[in-house]
Scaffold this active site. Structure first.
Site, PDB file in Angstrom:
ATOM      1  CB  CYS A   1      -0.859  -0.041   1.263  1.00  0.00           C
ATOM      2  SG  CYS A   1      -1.880   1.422   1.520  1.00  0.00           S
TER       3      CYS A   1
ATOM      4  CB  CYS B   1      -3.115   3.998  -5.469  1.00  0.00           C
ATOM      5  SG  CYS B   1      -4.441   3.155  -4.574  1.00  0.00           S
TER       6      CYS B   1
HETATM    7  N1  DGL Z   1      -4.062   0.792  -2.043  1.00  0.00           N
HETATM    8  C1  DGL Z   1      -3.563   1.848  -1.269  1.00  0.00           C
HETATM    9  C2  DGL Z   1      -2.333   2.520  -1.839  1.00  0.00           C
HETATM   10  O1  DGL Z   1      -1.561   1.887  -2.513  1.00  0.00           O
HETATM   11  C3  DGL Z   1      -4.485   2.850  -0.649  1.00  0.00           C
HETATM   12  C4  DGL Z   1      -5.891   2.923  -1.044  1.00  0.00           C
HETATM   13  C5  DGL Z   1      -6.716   3.624   0.013  1.00  0.00           C
HETATM   14  O2  DGL Z   1      -7.119   2.931   0.932  1.00  0.00           O
HETATM   15  O3  DGL Z   1      -6.910   4.839  -0.090  1.00  0.00           O
HETATM   16  O4  DGL Z   1      -2.085   3.669  -1.590  1.00  0.00           O
END
Ligand code: DGL
Length: 281
Positions: A74, A185
């Site tokens: 993440c 993301c």
């Molecule tokens: N998938 C996450 C990232 O790579 C964050 C998504 C979220 O929960 O806002 O930043």
């Protein structure tokens, strides 16, 4: 030396599932535990301190499962928590993520790069440092893609609503001559087919293969690779409802299997057979 202990991988939701297949492909004998913190998705708009606390508690949960490595799949959690995690757990191996600005800068021909990431990542010190290091001689257009994570969490990877959102994001970038797009993301690779259709000439960069290589390297250096070269198990947890997560996992990465529910109890995550430990940070 080898180790049979599992690798823990987490994200706010299904995003880290875009990284997971790369890790499985690279390390097919390793047992993997994936935790989606869907009780708190999206992480993007949340305060740094809150994301740090979630990341600490999830790490704690993985350590109770004997994890030998924690992959922060993440960008948002990495931006907020990677440094504090390394400080709080000095003996634990971590691999984190950051928007792949460096390869994008090397690759762009127009000198114009787009970055799609959540607001928390774009506003982080870590991202500012990244830009300072690598993006001095290019123009960068950023977009926080408000609402995209929620659409993907609800399975809308190819609906007209998602297409409309992406059109609004892409139009100004393409008009400015952006030729290289960074997916900052881990949710966003799931709309890559849509992006490819909408802007076929755009080069799209997803750091997931590099993250898998780094996980391999880190385990190798620590002499903690598993003894097997195939047959690694995958155990899934969500802190949200299990059935929709199982359904989405099947759709997104073709994995059919039981999903375990992990429950937040204050600042600690537990599950049925788990002995709950209380930890203060
Ligand atoms: N998938 C996450 C990232 O790579 C964050 C998504 C979220 O929960 O806002 O930043």
């Amino acid at each position: 030396m080898t180790s049979r202990r599992p690798i823990g991988i987490f994200d706010s939701g299904v995003g880290g599932l875009s990284v997971l297949p790369h890790i499985r492909q690279r390390l097919p004998g390793e047992d993997l535990i994936y935790l989606a913190d869907q009780a708190h998705v999206p992480y993007g708009p949340r305060a740094h301190a809150e994301v740090i606390q979630f990341s600490h508690s999830i790490t704690d949960f993985f350590l109770r499962q004997q994890a030998k490595l924690v992959v922060v799949a993440c960008n948002r959690a990495s931006a907020a928590a990677l440094t504090p995690l390394r400080y709080t757990f000095p003996d634990v191996l971590f691999v984190g993520m950051e928007p792949a600005v460096k390869p994008a800068v090397q690759q762009t021909k127009t000198g114009k790069v787009g970055v799609l990431a959540t607001v928390g990542t774009l506003e982080s010190d870590r991202y500012a440092q990244l830009m300072g290091r690598f993006a001095q001689n290019v123009t960068v257009w950023e977009d926080p893609c408000i609402g995209l994570v929620d659409l993907i969490e609800s399975g809308q990877t190819d609906t007209p609503e998602t297409e409309q959102l992406l059109r609004q994001v892409l139009a100004p970038m393409l008009a400015q001559g952006v030729d290289t797009l960074v997916l900052g993301c881990t949710h966003y690779p799931f709309v890559r087919p849509l992006l490819n259709t909408m802007a076929p000439s755009l080069a799209i960069i997803d750091p997931a293969p590099a993250v898998a290589r780094q996980a391999h390297r880190v385990l190798q250096q620590a002499q903690l690779l598993g003894p097997a070269t195939s047959g690694g198990k995958l155990t899934l947890f969500t802190t949200g409802p299990a059935a929709p997560f199982a359904h989405l996992t099947q759709r997104l990465i073709g994995h059919e299997g039981e999903v375990n529910t992990a429950v937040w109890q204050g600042t600690v995550i537990g599950h049925q057979s788990d002995q709950i430990l209380t930890t203060d940070y």
